[in-house]
Motif scaffolding. Structure first.
Motif, short mmCIF file in Angstrom:
data_model
loop_
_atom_site.label_atom_id
_atom_site.label_comp_id
_atom_site.label_asym_id
_atom_site.label_seq_id
_atom_site.Cartn_x
_atom_site.Cartn_y
_atom_site.Cartn_z
N ALA A 243 0.83 -1.21 0.00
CA ALA A 243 0.00 0.00 0.00
C ALA A 243 0.86 1.26 0.00
O ALA A 243 0.55 2.24 -0.68
N ALA A 244 1.97 1.21 0.76
CA ALA A 244 2.88 2.36 0.81
C ALA A 244 3.51 2.64 -0.55
O ALA A 244 3.80 3.79 -0.90
N GLN A 245 3.71 1.58 -1.35
CA GLN A 245 4.24 1.76 -2.70
C GLN A 245 3.18 2.29 -3.65
O GLN A 245 3.40 3.25 -4.40
N LEU A 246 2.01 1.66 -3.61
CA LEU A 246 0.95 2.04 -4.55
C LEU A 246 0.43 3.45 -4.34
O LEU A 246 -0.01 4.11 -5.28
N VAL A 247 0.48 3.93 -3.11
CA VAL A 247 -0.04 5.27 -2.83
C VAL A 247 0.78 6.35 -3.53
O VAL A 247 0.32 7.50 -3.67
N GLU A 248 1.99 5.99 -3.98
CA GLU A 248 2.81 6.94 -4.74
C GLU A 248 2.50 6.91 -6.24
O GLU A 248 2.99 7.75 -6.99
N ASP A 249 1.69 5.94 -6.65
CA ASP A 249 1.24 5.88 -8.04
C ASP A 249 0.12 6.91 -8.21
O ASP A 249 -0.91 6.83 -7.53
N PRO A 250 0.28 7.90 -9.10
CA PRO A 250 -0.74 8.96 -9.24
C PRO A 250 -2.15 8.45 -9.51
O PRO A 250 -3.12 9.05 -9.04
N LEU A 251 -2.27 7.33 -10.24
CA LEU A 251 -3.60 6.81 -10.54
C LEU A 251 -4.27 6.23 -9.30
O LEU A 251 -5.48 6.38 -9.10
N TYR A 252 -3.50 5.57 -8.45
CA TYR A 252 -4.04 5.09 -7.17
C TYR A 252 -4.30 6.27 -6.24
O TYR A 252 -5.34 6.32 -5.56
N LEU A 253 -3.38 7.21 -6.21
CA LEU A 253 -3.54 8.36 -5.32
C LEU A 253 -4.80 9.15 -5.67
O LEU A 253 -5.55 9.56 -4.78
N GLY A 254 -5.03 9.38 -6.96
CA GLY A 254 -6.23 10.13 -7.36
C GLY A 254 -7.50 9.45 -6.88
O GLY A 254 -8.41 10.11 -6.37
#
Length: 337
Positions: free
Chosen positions: A99-110
């Motif tokens: 989750a800590a990695q994916l939250v830096e992905d702009p598409l996941y963050l949006g």
């Protein structure tokens, strides 16, 4: 005033927070600059702030400073979003580390911003595939109650005003689901009717299209459309829907009088639901090119919050329009609650 002007004015009158995850992409930045300058939406750009400001300066953009810029690697809610993602997906094997990695992905963050109530909608796809845009949206935002599949509609603006609602037709599914089942096709019909009401402000008359009209041909493909029509009527009894109809019977009153007399839709359809993606995609492109129609979309339907996918060949103007459309979708969803 045409429909697109109305959509933009409605967006301006009730500004929504629209997140653009591809915040360092040239067309996205130029569209964001125009959107902020025109007051269409409150724009949130995801990307390195220094890079965004440098690019904006290089492109001669003067209004990016009024947008909210979120650095995906360093912002105050990063841990909260990571925790949310872990909670949402832990049953699917999500770990705190992932989750800590994916939250830096702009598409996941949006999508996490939308889920948290910090944004109202998202536009992406200028740099990313449809699959990449949809994956986090389906995992995080999910679909509206009663709908299990996402579909893609196009609003078609025809030069010949005798068709549809003064030249306006809504086509679906033209973008997402290759081989819908009867149940999925029924859901596409219901979702597209909602799009016609909420965006085009027309009372939908939905034609379930086939190569048969009212039993003129017998085939399992026709049977699917007949069953989809039955299911759609059952799920949404207030919906004006009929099928199976050939395209000419759906659109031309003289043909309708011969092929489907007494139909509440035939000859007057303004929403066309195609039996599969192949037919829908080919049809909208043919109408666009041969009839000189303007095709606006794809507008993703069925999501619990608007997430719209762009073509990677999109223009600045396309992004501008889709932000206004997403704003209208967000307004309609809030009114429906």
């Amino acid at each position: 005033m045409d429909l697109l002007e109305e959509i933009i004015l409605r967006a301006k009158a009730n500004k929504q927070r629209i997140v653009l995850p591809e915040g360092t992409e040239e067309r996205t930045l130029k569209a964001a600059d125009r959107l902020v300058a025109d007051g269409v939406a409150d724009i949130i750009l995801i990307g390195n702030p220094n890079e965004i400001r440098s690019l904006a300066g290089g492109f001669g953009l003067n209004h990016i400073g009024k947008a909210t810029i979120v650095d995906p690697k360093n912002h105050e809610k990063k841990q909260a979003y990571a925790d949310l993602l872990f909670q949402l997906r832990r049953s699917k094997g999500m770990t705190p580390e992932k989750a800590a990695q994916l939250v830096e992905d702009p598409l996941y963050l949006g999508c996490l911003m939308i889920k948290s109530g910090d944004a109202d909608g998202e536009i992406a796809g200028a740099q990313n595939t449809t699959g990449n845009v949809l994956r986090p949206a389906l995992q995080i935002i999910k679909t509206v109650p009663g709908i299990t599949n996402v579909s893609g509609a196009f609003i078609m603006f025809l030069k010949d005003k005798s068709y549809g609602a003064n030249g306006i037709l809504v086509f679906a599914d033209c973008a997402v689901l290759p081989y819908p089942t009867a149940s999925e096709l029924a859901q596409i019909a219901i979702s597209t009717a909602y799009t016609a009401r909420s965006l085009a402000h027309v009372e939908p008359r939905v034609a379930m299209l086939s190569f048969s009209t009212k039993g003129s041909a017998s085939n399992e493909m026709v049977d699917k459309v007949v069953e989809a029509t039955r299911l759609a009527k059952e799920k949404a009894p207030d919906l004006c829907i009929d099928g199976e109809l050939q395209a000419d019977a759906a659109l031309v009153e003289k043909v309708a009088a011969q092929k489907a007399p007494g139909s509440p839709v035939a000859g007057k359809a303004n929403v066309l639901v195609f039996p599969n993606l192949e037919v829908g995609n080919i049809s909208y492109k043919l109408v666009q090119r041969l009839a000189g129609a303007e095709a606006v979309g794809p507008i993703l339907q069925g999501m619990a919050a608007p997430v719209n996918d762009l073509s990677r060949g999109c223009s600045v103007d396309d992004i501008y329009k889709m932000v206004a459309i997403a704003s209208n979708q967000a307004i309609a969803l809030k009114h429906a609650k």
